[in-house]
Design an enzyme around this catalytic site. Structure first.
Site, short mmCIF file in Angstrom:
data_model
loop_
_atom_site.label_atom_id
_atom_site.label_comp_id
_atom_site.label_asym_id
_atom_site.label_seq_id
_atom_site.Cartn_x
_atom_site.Cartn_y
_atom_site.Cartn_z
N HIS A 108 0.85 -1.18 0.00
CA HIS A 108 0.00 0.00 0.00
C HIS A 108 0.90 1.24 0.00
O HIS A 108 1.88 1.28 0.74
CB HIS A 108 -0.90 -0.02 1.25
N ASP A 149 -6.80 -3.43 3.56
CA ASP A 149 -5.65 -2.75 4.20
C ASP A 149 -5.58 -2.92 5.72
O ASP A 149 -4.98 -2.09 6.40
CB ASP A 149 -5.67 -1.23 3.88
C1 GRF Z 1 1.03 0.80 -6.01
O1 GRF Z 1 1.17 2.13 -5.56
C2 GRF Z 1 0.65 -0.09 -4.86
O2 GRF Z 1 1.15 0.34 -3.63
C3 GRF Z 1 -0.84 0.01 -4.84
O3 GRF Z 1 -1.22 0.09 -6.19
C4 GRF Z 1 -0.16 0.65 -6.96
C5 GRF Z 1 0.11 -0.30 -8.08
O4 GRF Z 1 1.03 0.23 -8.99
N1 GRF Z 1 -1.44 -1.09 -4.13
P1 GRF Z 1 1.64 -0.69 -10.12
O5 GRF Z 1 0.49 -1.25 -10.94
O6 GRF Z 1 2.41 -1.76 -9.42
O7 GRF Z 1 2.51 0.21 -10.93
#
Ligand code: GRF
Length: 228
Positions: A108, A149
């Site tokens: 997260h 979360d």
């Molecule tokens: C990331 O910021 C992650 O923390 C959140 O969703 C986003 C996904 O980004 N859960 P990506 O698709 O990995 O670029």
């Protein structure tokens, strides 16, 4: 023994890519399955390019138990032992969480338990951090349970919020840390799973954090970021 890893993602999949890059050619973790709720997710393309099985499991308008059954049969077919959510925007059905408890992780882009929960994803998280006047945000890796979360926290990494930040600049700074933190934590958990049943003990999380951080050479980075 190689621990077989599944990654669930809804979006572009840059965290997926960080995991694929980290474990390509290693003997202890095998990325074996990528699941998305969106047929057009960049994550599915990245999986295909990497030669990893890519599976679209639709969620919208379907009963939760059917989605869960589709997931379980794919996970079993691929002998998956560890699941990493990487930008997966749906709740994982309880019938999947239950057999994989202690073996499903999420990342997260904030310091949970602040700025998490239903609807807190993408730029909304960073906008809320800036609106609250926080000087520090970060990334959190936590176990997944039946709620968004809320599972216990395994590792966190602080990232400064600068005066001139927009949601975009802040998201990019946090994402760079995510790409280092997530592979380090997955690496440590996979080693623990390979070592035996104690791997399911969520009280090992602090040790995992210490080892993961040291493994990724993060101690210096934290000091540098804290001084900015
Ligand atoms: C990331 O910021 C992650 O923390 C959140 O969703 C986003 C996904 O980004 N859960 P990506 O698709 O990995 O670029």
């Amino acid at each position: 023994m190689s621990v077989r890893l599944a990654v669930f993602a809804s979006g572009g999949g840059s965290n997926l890519q960080a995991l694929l890059d980290r474990f390509a050619g290693t003997s202890h973790v095998t990325p074996a399955l990528v699941v998305s709720d969106r047929a057009d997710a960049g994550a599915l393309r990245r999986a295909t390019v990497a030669g990893v099985k890519a599976l679209h499991i639709p969620v919208a308008g379907r009963p939760e138990h059917m989605v869960g059954d589709d997931m379980l049969s794919a996970l079993r077919d691929c002998d998956i032992e560890l699941i990493a959510l990487a930008g997966y925007l749906r709740l994982v059905p309880p019938r999947v969480v239950e057999p994989y408890r202690g073996r499903i992780l999420n990342i997260h882009p904030a310091l949970l338990p602040a700025f998490g929960g239903a609807g807190m994803y993408g730029r909304r998280v960073h906008e809320a951090v800036i609106a609250a006047g926080c000087r520090i945000t970060g990334a959190t890796v936590h176990y997944v349970d039946e709620r968004y979360d809320e599972g216990s926290i395994i590792a966190q990494w602080p990232v400064p919020v600068l005066r001139e930040d927009t949601a975009e600049t802040l998201a990019a700074r946090v994402l760079r840390i995510e790409h280092r933190l997530y592979p380090a934590v997955v690496d440590m958990l996979a080693r623990r799973i390979a070592d035996g049943p104690a791997a399911d003990d969520t009280t090992t999380r602090l040790e995992v954090f210490r080892l993961g951080a040291a493994d990724a050479g993060m101690a210096d980075e934290m000091i540098t970021l804290a001084r900015i």
